[in-house]
Design a protein around this motif. Structure first.
Motif, PDB file in Angstrom:
ATOM      1  N   THR A   1     -15.061 -22.078 -18.407  1.00  0.00           N
ATOM      2  CA  THR A   1     -16.404 -21.557 -18.720  1.00  0.00           C
ATOM      3  C   THR A   1     -17.336 -22.705 -19.086  1.00  0.00           C
ATOM      4  O   THR A   1     -18.487 -22.752 -18.640  1.00  0.00           O
ATOM      5  N   LEU A   2     -16.833 -23.643 -19.893  1.00  0.00           N
ATOM      6  CA  LEU A   2     -17.662 -24.795 -20.280  1.00  0.00           C
ATOM      7  C   LEU A   2     -18.120 -25.568 -19.051  1.00  0.00           C
ATOM      8  O   LEU A   2     -19.300 -25.889 -18.914  1.00  0.00           O
ATOM      9  N   ASP A   3     -17.187 -25.847 -18.148  1.00  0.00           N
ATOM     10  CA  ASP A   3     -17.532 -26.611 -16.942  1.00  0.00           C
ATOM     11  C   ASP A   3     -18.598 -25.899 -16.127  1.00  0.00           C
ATOM     12  O   ASP A   3     -19.542 -26.521 -15.633  1.00  0.00           O
ATOM     13  N   ALA A   4     -18.454 -24.577 -15.992  1.00  0.00           N
ATOM     14  CA  ALA A   4     -19.419 -23.795 -15.214  1.00  0.00           C
ATOM     15  C   ALA A   4     -20.797 -23.842 -15.873  1.00  0.00           C
ATOM     16  O   ALA A   4     -21.815 -24.057 -15.203  1.00  0.00           O
ATOM     17  N   LEU A   5     -20.840 -23.680 -17.213  1.00  0.00           N
ATOM     18  CA  LEU A   5     -22.124 -23.704 -17.920  1.00  0.00           C
ATOM     19  C   LEU A   5     -22.764 -25.090 -17.879  1.00  0.00           C
ATOM     20  O   LEU A   5     -23.983 -25.210 -17.763  1.00  0.00           O
ATOM     21  N   TYR A   6     -21.935 -26.143 -17.944  1.00  0.00           N
ATOM     22  CA  TYR A   6     -22.472 -27.502 -17.799  1.00  0.00           C
ATOM     23  C   TYR A   6     -23.128 -27.664 -16.430  1.00  0.00           C
ATOM     24  O   TYR A   6     -24.242 -28.151 -16.313  1.00  0.00           O
ATOM     25  N   ALA A   7     -22.410 -27.251 -15.393  1.00  0.00           N
ATOM     26  CA  ALA A   7     -22.896 -27.461 -14.025  1.00  0.00           C
ATOM     27  C   ALA A   7     -24.123 -26.609 -13.716  1.00  0.00           C
ATOM     28  O   ALA A   7     -25.065 -27.074 -13.069  1.00  0.00           O
ATOM     29  N   ASP A   8     -24.122 -25.357 -14.207  1.00  0.00           N
ATOM     30  CA  ASP A   8     -25.178 -24.414 -13.814  1.00  0.00           C
ATOM     31  C   ASP A   8     -26.428 -24.516 -14.685  1.00  0.00           C
ATOM     32  O   ASP A   8     -27.533 -24.288 -14.205  1.00  0.00           O
ATOM     33  N   VAL A   9     -26.233 -24.807 -15.973  1.00  0.00           N
ATOM     34  CA  VAL A   9     -27.354 -24.669 -16.907  1.00  0.00           C
ATOM     35  C   VAL A   9     -27.623 -25.940 -17.719  1.00  0.00           C
ATOM     36  O   VAL A   9     -28.717 -26.498 -17.687  1.00  0.00           O
ATOM     37  N   ILE A  10     -26.608 -26.385 -18.453  1.00  0.00           N
ATOM     38  CA  ILE A  10     -26.841 -27.386 -19.502  1.00  0.00           C
ATOM     39  C   ILE A  10     -27.259 -28.741 -18.940  1.00  0.00           C
ATOM     40  O   ILE A  10     -28.288 -29.297 -19.329  1.00  0.00           O
ATOM     41  N   LEU A  11     -26.481 -29.272 -18.006  1.00  0.00           N
ATOM     42  CA  LEU A  11     -26.821 -30.604 -17.484  1.00  0.00           C
ATOM     43  C   LEU A  11     -28.087 -30.603 -16.629  1.00  0.00           C
ATOM     44  O   LEU A  11     -28.894 -31.534 -16.741  1.00  0.00           O
TER      45      LEU A  11
ATOM     46  N   GLY B   1     -14.553 -31.717 -36.844  1.00  0.00           N
ATOM     47  CA  GLY B   1     -14.771 -30.562 -37.718  1.00  0.00           C
ATOM     48  C   GLY B   1     -16.224 -30.115 -37.737  1.00  0.00           C
ATOM     49  O   GLY B   1     -16.629 -29.338 -38.590  1.00  0.00           O
ATOM     50  N   ILE B   2     -17.027 -30.627 -36.796  1.00  0.00           N
ATOM     51  CA  ILE B   2     -18.454 -30.256 -36.763  1.00  0.00           C
ATOM     52  C   ILE B   2     -18.634 -29.148 -35.726  1.00  0.00           C
ATOM     53  O   ILE B   2     -18.605 -29.398 -34.521  1.00  0.00           O
ATOM     54  N   THR B   3     -18.780 -27.917 -36.223  1.00  0.00           N
ATOM     55  CA  THR B   3     -18.880 -26.775 -35.306  1.00  0.00           C
ATOM     56  C   THR B   3     -20.234 -26.080 -35.418  1.00  0.00           C
ATOM     57  O   THR B   3     -20.402 -24.967 -34.929  1.00  0.00           O
ATOM     58  N   THR B   4     -21.181 -26.744 -36.053  1.00  0.00           N
ATOM     59  CA  THR B   4     -22.521 -26.165 -36.218  1.00  0.00           C
ATOM     60  C   THR B   4     -23.519 -27.055 -35.496  1.00  0.00           C
ATOM     61  O   THR B   4     -23.411 -28.278 -35.568  1.00  0.00           O
ATOM     62  N   TYR B   5     -24.452 -26.458 -34.788  1.00  0.00           N
ATOM     63  CA  TYR B   5     -25.439 -27.287 -34.092  1.00  0.00           C
ATOM     64  C   TYR B   5     -26.758 -26.565 -33.907  1.00  0.00           C
ATOM     65  O   TYR B   5     -26.834 -25.342 -33.991  1.00  0.00           O
TER      66      TYR B   5
ATOM     67  N   VAL C   1     -24.772 -30.670 -24.939  1.00  0.00           N
ATOM     68  CA  VAL C   1     -24.192 -31.743 -24.119  1.00  0.00           C
ATOM     69  C   VAL C   1     -23.079 -32.455 -24.885  1.00  0.00           C
ATOM     70  O   VAL C   1     -22.018 -32.755 -24.335  1.00  0.00           O
ATOM     71  N   THR C   2     -23.300 -32.723 -26.163  1.00  0.00           N
ATOM     72  CA  THR C   2     -22.360 -33.553 -26.923  1.00  0.00           C
ATOM     73  C   THR C   2     -21.394 -32.767 -27.799  1.00  0.00           C
ATOM     74  O   THR C   2     -20.482 -33.359 -28.383  1.00  0.00           O
ATOM     75  N   MET C   3     -21.546 -31.458 -27.917  1.00  0.00           N
ATOM     76  CA  MET C   3     -20.706 -30.695 -28.850  1.00  0.00           C
ATOM     77  C   MET C   3     -19.203 -30.946 -28.700  1.00  0.00           C
ATOM     78  O   MET C   3     -18.505 -31.024 -29.708  1.00  0.00           O
ATOM     79  N   PRO C   4     -18.654 -31.082 -27.480  1.00  0.00           N
ATOM     80  CA  PRO C   4     -17.208 -31.298 -27.395  1.00  0.00           C
ATOM     81  C   PRO C   4     -16.739 -32.562 -28.112  1.00  0.00           C
ATOM     82  O   PRO C   4     -15.578 -32.644 -28.507  1.00  0.00           O
TER      83      PRO C   4
ATOM     84  N   LEU D   1     -16.476 -23.000 -26.217  1.00  0.00           N
ATOM     85  CA  LEU D   1     -16.169 -24.281 -26.862  1.00  0.00           C
ATOM     86  C   LEU D   1     -15.100 -24.099 -27.938  1.00  0.00           C
ATOM     87  O   LEU D   1     -14.101 -24.818 -27.978  1.00  0.00           O
ATOM     88  N   LEU D   2     -15.309 -23.113 -28.811  1.00  0.00           N
ATOM     89  CA  LEU D   2     -14.378 -22.908 -29.919  1.00  0.00           C
ATOM     90  C   LEU D   2     -13.039 -22.358 -29.439  1.00  0.00           C
ATOM     91  O   LEU D   2     -12.007 -22.588 -30.060  1.00  0.00           O
ATOM     92  N   ALA D   3     -13.060 -21.657 -28.308  1.00  0.00           N
ATOM     93  CA  ALA D   3     -11.818 -21.092 -27.764  1.00  0.00           C
ATOM     94  C   ALA D   3     -11.088 -22.096 -26.866  1.00  0.00           C
ATOM     95  O   ALA D   3      -9.999 -21.822 -26.375  1.00  0.00           O
ATOM     96  N   GLY D   4     -11.714 -23.251 -26.613  1.00  0.00           N
ATOM     97  CA  GLY D   4     -11.108 -24.236 -25.720  1.00  0.00           C
ATOM     98  C   GLY D   4     -11.072 -23.753 -24.272  1.00  0.00           C
ATOM     99  O   GLY D   4     -10.185 -24.128 -23.498  1.00  0.00           O
ATOM    100  N   ASP D   5     -12.050 -22.913 -23.903  1.00  0.00           N
ATOM    101  CA  ASP D   5     -12.104 -22.367 -22.537  1.00  0.00           C
ATOM    102  C   ASP D   5     -12.862 -23.338 -21.627  1.00  0.00           C
ATOM    103  O   ASP D   5     -14.068 -23.217 -21.416  1.00  0.00           O
TER     104      ASP D   5
END
Length: 314
Positions: A234-244, A204-208, A195-198, A227-231
């Protein structure tokens, strides 16, 4: 085995402690669960930490969990343990970890006490000194919130390699990352860290640590790559479908940080039935059904590719 290169980077796996109906540790299930995480390409295994119900294991179970992790990982990725709670116990667990030859440990908060900074410093110092050969990672959460000044004092110990944030105070995180860049490796250890990685990546924190990687690791990886590719799509779709959706169930009840992982694992058919130890409570039937719907939809839309053939050599 202390590594001068710092700690493992990427997506960190935090296996649960599978229990039988009778409340015993299920070693066979634990072995299978850890092997699944390694085969799915997680970058390190953190055994007997918060999601492993650290607070309710006895010393014998702790040793069994370490031995099982070492056997299942088979040297493919680094292994870290959970060390903390009661000071004397923490020192014993650090000694066990050192003796088993793991890479390091995550320093969990001391039991219950809201310590002064001096108290937190002394607590960490005694544990660091007790196991000089192990890499240590401070876990900032609950009753263990370390000030910049305290971290500065602890950074005098070469054993201290990492800092895991479970508080989400960005002012403090910016102060810490600016001062200790190059000295410490930082990890996002927030509940449901996806949820908070962005908010962490620009520091510079890319590990979680990823709770959902216990049951949908390929989706964790898809999220991480996007996330690392700035895509953003895909992030929005994964937030809506899975993460949130999963996160909103996780917030319903205390202890779901652990029991919801077990429910997810059960849903995808891993050998973990949802048994937990009090004070953690199992997932309600209603929430279990909601989880099942989310995961079924997610696997339908984001199917898991056949098992990754090349498990990272390291």
């Amino acid at each position: 085995m202390g590594h001068s290169t710092g700690i493992a980077k990427g997506i960190l796996g935090f296996p649960v402690a599978p229990f039988t109906e009778a409340g015993k540790l299920d070693e066979h299930a634990l072995f299978e669960n850890i092997r699944f995480l390694v085969e799915e390409g997680l970058d390190a295994i953190y055994i007997a930490c918060g999601s492993g119900e650290f607070q309710s294991l006895d010393k014998k179970e702790y040793k069994v969990m370490l031995d099982t992790a070492i056997a299942a990982v088979a040297g493919k990725v680094p292994i870290y343990t959970g060390v903390g709670g009661n000071l004397r116990t923490a020192i014993e667990l650090a000694a066990i970890s050192e003796e088993k030859g793991v890479d390091g440990y995550l320093l969990l908060p001391p039991y219950l006490i809201q310590g002064e900074q001096e108290g937190l410093y002394q607590y960490a110092k005694e544990i660091f000194e007790s196991a000089p050969d192990l890499d240590a990672i401070i876990y900032q959460r609950d009753n263990a919130v370390y000030s910049v000044e305290t971290v500065r004092r602890l950074a005098a110990f070469p054993q201290l390699k990492g800092f895991k944030d479970g508080i989400g105070n960005m002012d403090l995180n910016i102060c810490l990352t600016q001062e200790f860049k190059g000295r410490l490796d930082f990890l996002n250890g927030m509940p449901m860290a996806e949820v908070t990685m962005p908010a962490y990546v620009p520091l510079g924190i890319t590990t979680y640590s990823s709770a959902i990687s216990n049951y949908i690791p390929h989706i964790s990886r898809m999220y991480y790559d996007a996330l690392l590719a700035g895509d953003q799509n895909t992030l929005d779709a994964l937030y809506a479908d899975v993460i949130l959706p999963i996160n909103s169930i996780r917030k319903q009840r205390k202890g779901y940080a652990v029991s919801l992982i077990k429910a997810g694992m059960e849903i995808i058919g891993l050998q973990t039935r949802g048994y937990v130890r009090p004070p953690v409570v199992p997932v309600t039937k209603e929430h279990y059904n909601e989880m099942e719907q989310i995961i079924t939809k997610a696997l339908d839309k984001y199917p898991r590719k056949e098992k990754i053939a090349e498990i990272k050599e390291s």
